[in-house]
Enzyme design. Structure first.
Site, PDB file in Angstrom:
ATOM      1  N   PHE A 195       0.831  -1.214   0.000  1.00 31.49           N
ATOM      2  CA  PHE A 195       0.000   0.000   0.000  1.00 31.49           C
ATOM      3  C   PHE A 195       0.869   1.270   0.000  1.00 31.49           C
ATOM      4  O   PHE A 195       0.849   2.043  -0.964  1.00 31.49           O
ATOM      5  CB  PHE A 195      -0.942  -0.061   1.217  1.00 31.49           C
ATOM      6  CG  PHE A 195      -1.413   1.262   1.719  1.00 31.49           C
ATOM      7  CD1 PHE A 195      -2.028   2.170   0.855  1.00 31.49           C
ATOM      8  CD2 PHE A 195      -1.235   1.615   3.047  1.00 31.49           C
ATOM      9  CE1 PHE A 195      -2.456   3.408   1.324  1.00 31.49           C
ATOM     10  CE2 PHE A 195      -1.661   2.843   3.518  1.00 31.49           C
ATOM     11  CZ  PHE A 195      -2.265   3.746   2.655  1.00 31.49           C
ATOM     12  N   ASP A 240       9.604  -7.255  -3.691  1.00 32.25           N
ATOM     13  CA  ASP A 240       8.387  -7.526  -2.917  1.00 32.25           C
ATOM     14  C   ASP A 240       8.062  -9.011  -3.053  1.00 32.25           C
ATOM     15  O   ASP A 240       8.183  -9.585  -4.140  1.00 32.25           O
ATOM     16  CB  ASP A 240       7.227  -6.681  -3.468  1.00 32.25           C
ATOM     17  CG  ASP A 240       6.102  -6.520  -2.459  1.00 32.25           C
ATOM     18  OD1 ASP A 240       5.800  -5.377  -2.093  1.00 32.25           O
ATOM     19  OD2 ASP A 240       5.502  -7.547  -2.052  1.00 32.25           O
ATOM     20  N   THR A 254      10.421 -12.361   9.249  1.00 27.93           N
ATOM     21  CA  THR A 254      10.502 -11.339   8.197  1.00 27.93           C
ATOM     22  C   THR A 254      10.968 -10.009   8.780  1.00 27.93           C
ATOM     23  O   THR A 254      11.856  -9.353   8.242  1.00 27.93           O
ATOM     24  CB  THR A 254       9.115 -11.149   7.547  1.00 27.93           C
ATOM     25  OG1 THR A 254       8.688 -12.400   7.038  1.00 27.93           O
ATOM     26  CG2 THR A 254       9.164 -10.131   6.428  1.00 27.93           C
ATOM     27  N   ALA A 314      11.446   2.171   7.396  1.00 25.51           N
ATOM     28  CA  ALA A 314      10.079   2.479   7.813  1.00 25.51           C
ATOM     29  C   ALA A 314       9.783   1.742   9.111  1.00 25.51           C
ATOM     30  O   ALA A 314       9.805   0.520   9.165  1.00 25.51           O
ATOM     31  CB  ALA A 314       9.091   2.061   6.728  1.00 25.51           C
ATOM     32  N   TYR A 341       5.131  -7.476  16.954  1.00 23.10           N
ATOM     33  CA  TYR A 341       5.408  -6.507  15.887  1.00 23.10           C
ATOM     34  C   TYR A 341       6.214  -5.331  16.454  1.00 23.10           C
ATOM     35  O   TYR A 341       7.229  -4.927  15.891  1.00 23.10           O
ATOM     36  CB  TYR A 341       4.085  -6.031  15.283  1.00 23.10           C
ATOM     37  CG  TYR A 341       4.237  -5.078  14.127  1.00 23.10           C
ATOM     38  CD1 TYR A 341       4.911  -5.466  12.970  1.00 23.10           C
ATOM     39  CD2 TYR A 341       3.697  -3.798  14.178  1.00 23.10           C
ATOM     40  CE1 TYR A 341       5.045  -4.590  11.899  1.00 23.10           C
ATOM     41  CE2 TYR A 341       3.816  -2.921  13.118  1.00 23.10           C
ATOM     42  CZ  TYR A 341       4.487  -3.321  11.983  1.00 23.10           C
ATOM     43  OH  TYR A 341       4.613  -2.446  10.925  1.00 23.10           O
ATOM     44  N   LYS A 354      10.041  -4.431  15.456  1.00 22.38           N
ATOM     45  CA  LYS A 354      10.373  -3.121  14.883  1.00 22.38           C
ATOM     46  C   LYS A 354      11.317  -2.350  15.810  1.00 22.38           C
ATOM     47  O   LYS A 354      12.168  -1.582  15.339  1.00 22.38           O
ATOM     48  CB  LYS A 354       9.090  -2.330  14.621  1.00 22.38           C
ATOM     49  CG  LYS A 354       8.348  -2.798  13.372  1.00 22.38           C
ATOM     50  CD  LYS A 354       9.136  -2.431  12.123  1.00 22.38           C
ATOM     51  CE  LYS A 354       8.331  -2.663  10.863  1.00 22.38           C
ATOM     52  NZ  LYS A 354       9.069  -2.192   9.666  1.00 22.38           N
TER      53      LYS A 354
END
Ligand code: UDP
Length: 352
Positions: free
Chosen positions: A11, A31, A95, A117, A149, A153
């Site tokens: 997105f 991707d 990942t 990001a 998550y 991160k």
């Protein structure tokens, strides 16, 4: 510039790719199409400055080969979406940790500048009036998969910071707060496309909990140019920047606004968290950014109002439901100076 965008078929990634191509850059997308889709790049199919490699950031050799030939990397590839993280914690962790390590390592080895990001999730349950970048993180138990998550991160950011300090890697970090806009799917839990989709289909809008939890939604068309400006500003190296929306809204209020803007006759149904998510879920009551650091650096000011965002998302979902393709682009409203560059001839999408 030759630029690698990991997660470029996702997105936010696809909007970034569009932006970079429109100003004349050459873009390589990496991707794995796990949550992204080539359809997100459909309007760019004929642009001869775009190439796409379908592969994973977990493929160290592939990442190294792609990074070697570029001037800058935007690393957006990640397992994202609360539902995906809760349902598949192991592959998400792999990942988001090992994949990012591969990207950092390759950038350090080849001395390539990197924009990482990151996410407002890393602040966890900190409900401060305005979260500054140095705010404390308040995370729930690591045995509750929602927090994996934020944990991953957070590790990514620490890794990036260490690469900068010890290897001089030119890395800058952006923390994105609930970015929304065309092409976002509600499939992995994201509330705006989920509620708008329900409204358009005449289904009840599902508000989880009592709906008093708040978020500050930001528009992808405001975020992408700021991400690029931060990446290109040398003073951002070694730092992190919040990028979020200006308006705090309760999710119940969001649902009412969605009904009003889409003129839907759907009802709103309040779903207890235990029915909405599998075990391991905990929500955040509030998440409000302090954008002043990004404002001071690159003049970032989120300008698109929530009403407008809901309208654009509704238009996009309606168009996609009808045609099965992605037609609405955030830069079409005159935000981007050169849309003509999007329709260059041939070379198309290359899958490997
Ligand atoms: N949410 C909701 N209905 C939905 C999807 C999400 O009420 O159909 C809630 C969710 O529990 C959370 C908020 O909306 O409080 C934002 O959820 P999202 O997954 O979009 O983002 P995040 O929780 O990562 O901020």
């Amino acid at each position: 510039m030759r630029i690698l965008v990991t997660g470029g078929a996702g997105f936010i990634g696809s909007h970034l790719v569009e932006y970079l191509l429109a100003r004349g850059d050459e873009v390589i997308v990496l991707d794995d199409l796990s949550t992204g889709s080539l359809a997100n790049l459909g309007s760019l199919r004929d642009n001869d400055r775009l190439s796409v490699t379908v592969g994973s950031i977990l493929d160290r050799a592939l990442v190294g080969a792609l990074v070697r030939g570029v001037d800058r990397v935007y690393h957006l590839a990640a397992a994202v979406g609360v539902r995906l993280i809760v349902d598949r914690p192991l592959s998400s962790l792999r990942t988001n940790i090992h994949g990012t390590e591969n990207v950092l390592d390759a950038c350090a080895e080849h001395d390539v500048a990197l924009l990482l990001a990151s996410t407002s999730e890393i602040y966890g349950k900190n409900t401060a009036d305005a979260l500054r970048e140095d705010a404390d993180r308040i995370l729930g138990s690591p045995l509750k998969s929602r927090w994996t998550y934020a944990a991953a991160k957070g590790i990514d950011e620490s890794f990036a910071h260490a690469y900068w300090r010890e290897h001089g890697l030119r890395v800058s970090i952006v923390r994105l707060f609930n970015t929304v806009g065309p092409r976002q799917t509600g499939r992995y839990g994201m509330v705006v496309p989920n509620l708008v989709g329900q409204a358009l289909r005449g289904q009840p809008l599902t508000v989880f909990g009592d709906g008093q939890q708040t978020r500050c939604f930001s528009y992808v068309g405001d975020i992408v140019p700021a991400v690029v400006r931060i990446a290109e500003e040398p003073r951002s190296i070694g730092n992190a920047y919040n990028l979020g929306g200006a308006e705090e809204v309760a999710i119940a209020d969001l649902a009412y606004r969605v009904l009003r803007i889409t003129k839907s006759r759907s009802t709103i149904t309040f779903v207890p968290y235990e029915d909405a998510y599998p075990e391991g879920f905990e929500d955040m009551l509030r998440r409000v950014p302090d954008n002043s650091r990004a404002h001071a650096l690159v003049g970032f000011t989120p300008t698109t109002r929530l009403e407008e965002i809901i309208g654009v998302v509704a238009e996009d979902l309606a168009a996609r439901a009808g045609e099965g393709v992605h037609t609405t682009r955030p830069f079409e409203s005159g935000r981007h100076p050169d849309p003509a560059l999007r329709t260059r001839p041939a070379h198309a999408l290359v899958e490997s």
